[in-house]
Design a protein around this motif. Structure first.
Motif, mmCIF file in Angstrom:
data_model
loop_
_atom_site.group_PDB
_atom_site.id
_atom_site.type_symbol
_atom_site.label_atom_id
_atom_site.label_comp_id
_atom_site.label_asym_id
_atom_site.label_seq_id
_atom_site.Cartn_x
_atom_site.Cartn_y
_atom_site.Cartn_z
ATOM 1 N N CYS A 13 -0.149 -41.049 -38.563
ATOM 2 C CA CYS A 13 1.099 -41.192 -37.579
ATOM 3 C C CYS A 13 2.207 -41.643 -38.351
ATOM 4 C CB CYS A 13 0.833 -41.834 -36.308
ATOM 5 S SG CYS A 13 -0.460 -41.619 -35.323
ATOM 6 N N LEU A 14 3.270 -40.893 -38.136
ATOM 7 C CA LEU A 14 4.626 -41.408 -38.697
ATOM 8 C C LEU A 14 5.163 -42.652 -38.165
ATOM 9 C CD1 LEU A 14 6.556 -38.051 -38.115
ATOM 10 C CD2 LEU A 14 6.154 -39.159 -40.282
ATOM 11 N N ARG A 61 4.807 -33.495 -38.373
ATOM 12 C CA ARG A 61 6.164 -33.692 -39.466
ATOM 13 C C ARG A 61 5.795 -34.157 -40.650
ATOM 14 N NH1 ARG A 61 10.407 -37.279 -39.447
ATOM 15 N NH2 ARG A 61 9.734 -38.163 -37.442
ATOM 16 N N ALA A 105 6.233 -42.358 -34.675
ATOM 17 C CA ALA A 105 5.383 -41.533 -33.796
ATOM 18 C C ALA A 105 5.447 -41.863 -32.342
ATOM 19 C CB ALA A 105 4.126 -41.259 -34.310
ATOM 20 N N GLU A 148 3.676 -36.416 -35.365
ATOM 21 C CA GLU A 148 4.992 -36.895 -34.859
ATOM 22 C C GLU A 148 4.708 -37.404 -33.392
ATOM 23 O OE1 GLU A 148 9.481 -35.520 -34.864
ATOM 24 O OE2 GLU A 148 8.081 -33.839 -34.717
ATOM 25 N N THR A 149 4.199 -36.342 -32.649
ATOM 26 C CA THR A 149 4.041 -36.936 -31.370
ATOM 27 C C THR A 149 2.413 -36.212 -31.066
ATOM 28 O OG1 THR A 149 4.918 -34.591 -30.457
ATOM 29 C CG2 THR A 149 6.355 -36.610 -30.735
#
Length: 120
Positions: A38-39, A109, A42, A114-115
């Protein structure tokens, strides 16, 4: 027509490895594997709650549904575009209702998540 109506069904085996790895780790409550996918900013949305950032996502992966015993099966998938995917899971277990079909809607992303929004 909704955005989901324009999704292209795909074989679940063709989901990006990033997504399948995350899903496997999430269901195993393996935060050490899931969180780095995850970012840093996120957001995971589950049961109407947002879990933003690595620390909150780590807590969510570790604790989400841990009070229940259930099985899960990836039953379908679709691709909305190059960065958005929907993985459909069928769950059966000792949670309220005992059966659920949930959509795990991912947006990617920069090669990371991102989500993630989880909803019926």
């Amino acid at each position: 027509m909704t955005e989901q109506d324009s999704a292209t069904p795909i074989d679940p085996a063709h989901l990006p490895l990033l997504i399948t790895t995350f899903l496997d780790a999430q269901f195993a409550h393996d935060a050490d594997t899931a969180v780095p996918l995850c970012l840093p900013d996120a957001v995971v949305t589950d049961e109407g709650y947002d879990f933003r950032g690595h620390d909150k996502i780590r807590d969510w992966v570790t604790n989400a549904a841990s009070e229940f015993t259930y099985t899960t099966e990836l039953t379908g998938a679709s691709r909305l575009d190059d960065t958005r995917y929907d993985a459909i899971h069928h769950l059966e277990g000792d949670f309220p209702g005992g059966v659920a079909d949930l959509h795990f809607r991912f947006a990617l992303r920069d090669g990371l998540i991102e989500t993630l929004t989880i909803e019926p």
